[in-house]
Design an enzyme around this catalytic site. Structure first.
Site, mmCIF file in Angstrom:
data_model
loop_
_atom_site.group_PDB
_atom_site.id
_atom_site.type_symbol
_atom_site.label_atom_id
_atom_site.label_comp_id
_atom_site.label_asym_id
_atom_site.label_seq_id
_atom_site.Cartn_x
_atom_site.Cartn_y
_atom_site.Cartn_z
ATOM 1 N N LYS A 1 1.026 -1.279 -0.034
ATOM 2 C CA LYS A 1 -0.083 0.207 -0.329
ATOM 3 C C LYS A 1 0.598 1.200 -0.257
ATOM 4 O O LYS A 1 0.288 2.595 -0.534
ATOM 5 C CB LYS A 1 -0.971 -0.069 1.101
ATOM 6 C CG LYS A 1 -1.608 -1.170 0.885
ATOM 7 C CD LYS A 1 -3.091 -0.760 0.451
ATOM 8 C CE LYS A 1 -4.316 -1.524 0.085
ATOM 9 N NZ LYS A 1 -5.098 -1.004 -0.681
ATOM 10 N N SER B 1 2.074 -9.804 -0.559
ATOM 11 C CA SER B 1 1.360 -8.347 -0.467
ATOM 12 C C SER B 1 1.853 -7.805 0.338
ATOM 13 O O SER B 1 1.421 -6.456 0.547
ATOM 14 C CB SER B 1 -0.087 -8.584 -1.602
ATOM 15 O OG SER B 1 -0.862 -8.849 -0.866
ATOM 16 N N GLU C 1 -10.189 5.635 2.554
ATOM 17 C CA GLU C 1 -10.895 4.632 3.236
ATOM 18 C C GLU C 1 -9.396 3.188 3.836
ATOM 19 O O GLU C 1 -8.417 3.246 3.319
ATOM 20 C CB GLU C 1 -11.418 4.152 2.207
ATOM 21 C CG GLU C 1 -11.026 3.626 1.078
ATOM 22 C CD GLU C 1 -9.955 3.693 -0.017
ATOM 23 O OE1 GLU C 1 -9.284 2.813 -0.414
ATOM 24 O OE2 GLU C 1 -9.706 4.401 -0.033
#
Length: 395
Positions: free
Chosen positions: A88, A377, A110
């Site tokens: 991210k 990830s 969010e």
């Protein structure tokens, strides 16, 4: 592959946002077009990726998983080793830089699993921007460690109690906030979703994952992998991983989505498997909906895959047949979470555990002469308490 024409990937994508956001989206698109080709921006972005995030992230040969699964050689693209523990941060830094170029003093986001909220809070602290994170009340509870970290970094968390109180509702609230504060605020969308230009911006910023993996793999093996696998919620780690391989016809590409508890509506987040074309959060894509077009609540053991839509580019890649999307149940993901932890000494995020489950099957079917790359990830530290609770319930 699916030329992005006016924000469309085939029939999917576009901009279906309230009028109040039109100006902001046009400003964002114009700014991004300029920055994308700016050497100064690229240099700045690369500087932070290297010196702050710790890129390039390693490509690790998973010797024990390869031996244990008894099939193809398994390689892991280690996004879990980035600062903040997931992919991210790649997108958050890029969008924070864009916000700074636009003169915005406040950023909002969010978050589901908390990783995007954590990454946004991190860049907010680093760039001195006021930061507000919208997080479903259910996710605040199950991802409490990340919620606490976000606050420690000086960001404000606003728990969302409406509806299912998970990612969809957090996204809706963030969009409302943006509409009201558009002149001072940039909304850092965390996945490859939302109205144009967000799916393209997020894809471009995350494409560093696949670009690195492709060149690292070529350097290590003098070839390309036979298959590439990633988990798909909204789909940012996956599109980032897949993008560099889309034109390589001999590389099979697989996406793992959340099959949850089963096929009944409300029990899963398998948007590509069960979704129909519709509109959600400003884009035309596949959505889990009932016969009258109402969005059905999504469910997944992993907060990061708990979303009833998917990025429009994934919808397109599924329709075109370039990517094979498969579902993985909660139970299968939990099994993989424990298996990877115990065999390879890496605790993966629950989201990534979905990709590992599919990868095991693919590795076995491809056989020993082939090689696969899994996008790892994120780290699973955030999931340990929840996994222990779920395992306790199974006893």
């Amino acid at each position: 592959m699916g030329k992005n024409h006016n924000g469309y990937f085939g029939e999917f994508g576009g901009r279906y946002a309230p009028e109040i956001l039109t100006e902001a989206l046009e400003e964002l698109e114009a700014t991004y077009q300029k920055l994308k080709n700016s050497k100064k921006f690229q240099k700045e972005y690369s500087y932070y990726l290297k010196n702050y995030v710790g890129r390039p992230s390693p490509l690790t040969y998973a010797e024990r998983l390869t031996k244990n699964w008894g099939g193809a050689k398994v390689w892991l693209k280690r996004e879990d080793l980035n600062h903040t523990g997931a992919h991210k941060i790649n997108n958050a830094i890029g969008q924070a830089l864009i916000a700074r170029y636009m003169g915005k003093k406040r950023i909002i986001a969010e978050t589901g699993a908390g990783q995007h909220g954590l990454a946004t809070a991190t860049v907010g602290a680093m760039f001195g921007l006021e930061t507000v994170i919208y997080m479903g009340a259910v996710d605040v509870k199950r991802q409490n460690l990340n919620a606490k970290k976000i606050e420690m970094l000086g960001a404000k968390i606003l728990p969302v109690t409406a509806g299912e109180a998970t990612l969809k509702e957090a996204t809706s609230e963030a969009m409302r906030d943006w509409a009201l504060n558009v002149s001072t605020t940039h909304y850092i969308v965390g996945s490859a979703i939302g109205p144009h230009p967000f799916p393209t911006i997020v894809r471009d910023l995350q494409s560093v994952i696949g670009a690195e993996a492709r060149s690292q793999f070529k350097k290590a093996t003098k070839s390309l992998p036979d298959a590439v696998i990633a988990c798909v919620g909204g789909g940012s780690n996956a599109i980032g991983m897949f993008h560099a391989f889309l034109k390589d016809k001999n590389v099979k590409i697989f996406g793992a989505e959340a099959g949850g508890l089963g096929p009944k509506p409300g029990e899963h987040s398998a948007t590509i498997t069960y979704g129909q074309t519709g509109f959600l959060h400003g884009t035309k894509t596949l959505i889990i909906q009932d016969k009258s077009g109402q969005i059905v609540p999504a469910h997944s053991v992993s907060a990061g895959l708990d979303y009833p839509g998917v990025g429009p580019e994934h919808a397109y890649l599924s329709k075109s047949g370039r990517v094979d999307y498969r579902m993985v149940t909660d139970e299968e993901a939990l099994d993989s979470f424990l298996e990877v932890s115990r065999i390879e000494g890496i605790i993966p995020a629950l989201e990534t555990a979905h990709a590992f489950f599919i990868a095991k099957d693919i590795a076995k079917k491809l056989g020993k002469k082939k090689q696969i790359v899994i996008c790892l990830s994120g780290r699973g530290d955030k999931d340990v308490t929840e996994v222990l609770r779920l395992l306790g319930e199974k006893k």
